[in-house]
Design an enzyme around this catalytic site. Structure first.
Site, mmCIF file in Angstrom:
data_model
loop_
_atom_site.group_PDB
_atom_site.id
_atom_site.type_symbol
_atom_site.label_atom_id
_atom_site.label_comp_id
_atom_site.label_asym_id
_atom_site.label_seq_id
_atom_site.Cartn_x
_atom_site.Cartn_y
_atom_site.Cartn_z
ATOM 1 N N GLU A 1 32.279 -57.208 32.810
ATOM 2 C CA GLU A 1 31.431 -56.791 33.931
ATOM 3 C C GLU A 1 30.536 -57.940 34.386
ATOM 4 O OE1 GLU A 1 31.870 -55.245 31.101
ATOM 5 O OE2 GLU A 1 32.055 -53.071 31.360
ATOM 6 N N LYS B 1 37.520 -51.689 25.474
ATOM 7 C CA LYS B 1 37.563 -52.974 26.187
ATOM 8 C C LYS B 1 38.987 -53.508 26.194
ATOM 9 C CE LYS B 1 32.978 -54.765 24.973
ATOM 10 N NZ LYS B 1 32.279 -55.780 24.209
ATOM 11 N N LYS C 1 25.133 -62.431 25.807
ATOM 12 C CA LYS C 1 25.146 -63.105 24.502
ATOM 13 C C LYS C 1 26.502 -63.797 24.289
ATOM 14 C CE LYS C 1 24.348 -62.001 19.678
ATOM 15 N NZ LYS C 1 24.015 -60.955 18.721
ATOM 16 N N GLY D 1 22.213 -57.542 20.746
ATOM 17 C CA GLY D 1 21.945 -57.366 22.174
ATOM 18 C C GLY D 1 20.909 -56.297 22.453
ATOM 19 N N ARG D 2 21.019 -55.151 21.784
ATOM 20 C CA ARG D 2 20.100 -54.037 22.085
ATOM 21 C C ARG D 2 18.712 -54.248 21.495
ATOM 22 N NH1 ARG D 2 24.386 -52.811 19.139
ATOM 23 N NH2 ARG D 2 24.218 -52.038 17.007
ATOM 24 N N GLU E 1 24.281 -46.638 19.897
ATOM 25 C CA GLU E 1 25.151 -47.780 19.568
ATOM 26 C C GLU E 1 24.844 -48.258 18.145
ATOM 27 O OE1 GLU E 1 25.207 -51.875 21.544
ATOM 28 O OE2 GLU E 1 26.927 -50.956 22.515
ATOM 29 N N HIS F 1 12.136 -28.849 35.932
ATOM 30 C CA HIS F 1 12.784 -28.140 37.045
ATOM 31 C C HIS F 1 14.290 -28.336 37.012
ATOM 32 C CE1 HIS F 1 8.912 -27.131 38.839
ATOM 33 N NE2 HIS F 1 8.530 -28.309 38.367
HETATM 34 O O1 F6P Z 1 30.038 -53.667 24.499
HETATM 35 C C1 F6P Z 1 28.835 -53.480 23.856
HETATM 36 C C2 F6P Z 1 27.994 -54.721 23.932
HETATM 37 O O2 F6P Z 1 28.498 -55.685 23.085
HETATM 38 C C3 F6P Z 1 26.539 -54.420 23.615
HETATM 39 O O3 F6P Z 1 26.278 -54.375 22.273
HETATM 40 C C4 F6P Z 1 25.853 -55.510 24.344
HETATM 41 O O4 F6P Z 1 24.498 -55.245 24.524
HETATM 42 C C5 F6P Z 1 26.638 -55.537 25.630
HETATM 43 O O5 F6P Z 1 27.965 -55.257 25.239
HETATM 44 C C6 F6P Z 1 26.580 -56.817 26.410
HETATM 45 O O6 F6P Z 1 27.071 -57.888 25.669
HETATM 46 P P1 F6P Z 1 26.826 -59.373 26.118
HETATM 47 O O7 F6P Z 1 25.354 -59.643 26.119
HETATM 48 O O8 F6P Z 1 27.580 -60.228 25.147
HETATM 49 O O9 F6P Z 1 27.380 -59.527 27.527
#
Ligand code: F6P
Length: 540
Positions: free
Chosen positions: A209, A491, A203, A264-265, A350, A381
């Protein structure tokens, strides 16, 4: 009036004292043959799902008081405000319109925009699935690499796995999320770049990452001799930050939009779910959305006492705030839902892992519990021993599909038998046995959610059920379920530490002694590695 001063909250607190030690097995045993059973009184259907919540530590009075709490907390008004597109995320001044993403009503907020975006996704998916979208060497696409993390990965990954039987065998979908280079390296080992399409889902298009993994994949193309211009045929982007995606090198026409009014979620129903659409096709993707829409309608229209998301949310509050439960277990009795607990962890923790209310005041009660889980029967198990004989209250959601997705009927019978036996054993326990080590106290509460089959439609309804459960809990707790400021601190610090790891300068005194020591261990190892690499060059 503070939440804990509401008449329903106070009544629940008093009522709790009267039933805290009551045994569910006694309630079941005392059922009157001429009156409706607990199963009849505490089972509801909605959105195509059936919820049996009779194995909970509630009486008719508890249930009535919980519903009163929802009313007094203004759940219905808050729900309507969310659906109407009001600003329900005040810290970011945003609406939360994930429900609009699956609405069929042409008057729903942003309907035209959403329709247009879905058309673009479908046309693209058909081109790829039909073998018409080709890589720079002229070959059709066989592998999709979804690069994204959090909401840009967990939902799509979970759905692709859950709906595997509905997916094309012509495309394998890989998910790369972690900054750990092992992940992208393993993906690179199992794909042929000529036939690979990367979807960079972010987003913000700034997530460390995702950007690192996207760059590594881009470099892999360049290193194998692909011209810069060819990358266009191998990268598409899904983002709300078109400018950054274009700067990365993705052509504007290969971008799919995310909007700031979808968190995002909550985004798998949008272009963030492009990997899902590629795997299962536009028709099944529509069915997934339709299932969610059916649950949306149920949430909007069913009276609170018949409303599945409201019921499971209130039961969660009952255990968290009155019984003091620390965690909630998700036990799907279908392997296909193996990634559901991780997806729900982000959704619930979250969203509702907050301790400041909408007015910025500290909340004097517990909010989101720790959510965890694993598919049954595997969990039996591993950790079920603690549920049967440990001293911790763990409310559980059992989720089962009545019809299997395979033809091994015998396996399915045993699977369902185990699911139903566990909820019964947890409720009933066994304390008649004279040997103490054989006693199981029972009285562990659970919901059982039944799906007819794990179809796109049923899965859509199940996911929307949990989205709305999360919302209802936030509404009662008076917190904002749509922001996530807590993740920012880690972060920021990681950027400062990455700088320290990359530099030869002495460490500033900004870190604590533990963190300084860890950084020093890592820099020492890195220097050693550089030295031996350099030595290797000299030896050559
Ligand atoms: O760090 C949390 C977060 O902002 C989540 O809410 C989100 O789903 C994820 O990182 C990824 O964010 P983006 O889609 O901006 O890479």
């Amino acid at each position: 009036m503070p939440l804990t001063a509401l008449p329903a909250w106070r009544a629940l607190a008093a009522h709790f004292e009267t039933i805290r030690d009551a045994q569910m097995r006694d309630w079941f045993a005392a059922e009157d043959a001429h009156a409706p059973t607990r199963a009849q009184r505490f089972t509801r259907t909605g959105g195509g799902l059936t919820l049996d919540f009779s194995k909970n530590r509630i009486t008719d009075q508890s249930f009535a008081l919980l519903l009163q709490l929802a009313r007094e907390a203004g759940v219905e008004q808050k729900r309507d405000a969310m659906f109407a597109g009001e600003i329900v995320n005040p810290t970011e001044k945003r609406a939360a319109l994930h429900t609009a993403l699956r609405a069929s009503d042409a008057h729903a907020p942003h309907a035209a925009l959403i329709h247009q975006a879905l058309e673009k996704m479908s046309a693209f998916a058909e081109r790829v699935r039909g073998g018409h979208w080709r890589g720079y060497t002229g070959k059709p696409i066989r592998s999709i690499v979804n690069i994204g993390i959090g909401g840009s990965e967990l939902g799509p990954k979970m759905v692709c796995e859950a709906l595997h039987p509905f997916g094309t065998a012509d495309l394998d979908v890989h998910f790369v999320s972690n900054i750990d280079g092992a992940e992208i390296q393993r993906a690179l080992e199992s794909i042929d770049l000529d036939t690979t399409l990367a979807i960079v889902v972010s987003k913000t298009f700034t997530t460390l990452e995702t950007m690192s993994n996207a760059r590594t994949l881009r470099d892999a193309f360049l290193q194998r001799g692909a011209p810069e211009a060819a990358l266009n045929m191998h990268f598409v982007g899904v983002t709300a930050n078109a400018q950054a995606a274009i700067q990365f090198g993705i052509a504007f026409e290969h971008l799919f939009e995310m909007w700031d009014w979808v968190g995002g979620r909550y985004s798998l129903w949008s272009a963030a779910g492009l990997a899902i659409m590629l795997k299962i096709g536009p028709t099944h993707f529509s069915a997934l959305r339709a299932g969610a829409q059916q649950m949306d309608q149920h949430f909007l229209n069913a009276p609170l006492g018949n409303n599945l998301p409201v019921i499971i949310a209130l039961l969660g509050i009952w255990y968290r705030n009155f019984f003091g439960a620390q965690s909630h277990l998700i036990a799907p009795y279908t392997s296909a839902l193996r990634h559901l607990p991780a997806y729900l962890q982000q959704l619930e923790m979250e969203s509702n892992g907050k301790s400041v209310d909408l007015d910025g005041q500290p909340v004097p009660y517990a909010t989101a519990p720790v959510l965890w889980g694993a598919p049954g029967t595997n969990g039996q198990h591993a950790f079920f021993q603690m549920l049967h004989q440990g001293a911790t209250l763990v409310p559980t959601d059992f989720i089962a599909a009545l019809k299997p997705e395979h033809s091994l009927f015998d396996h399915h019978v045993k699977l369902l038998a185990n699911c139903f036996a566990q909820s019964e054993a947890l409720m009933r326990g066994q304390d008649a046995d004279p040997a103490p080590h054989l006693r199981c106290p029972g009285n562990q509460p659970s919901n059982t959610l039944l799906l007819e089959a794990l179809t796109p439609r049923a899965l859509g309804a199940l996911l929307a059920l949990y989205e709305h459960k999360t919302f209802v809990q936030a509404a009662v707790w008076r917190i904002n379920p749509f922001d996530q400021w807590g993740v920012e601190l880690g972060k920021r610090l990681s950027i400062a530490i990455a700088r320290a790891l990359n530099s030869t300068q002495t460490l500033e005194d900004v870190h604590d002694s533990s963190t300084r020591m860890l950084i020093e261990c890592a820099t020492h190892w890195m220097k050693e590695k550089c030295r031996s690499a350099f030595q290797g060059l000299l030896d050559e």
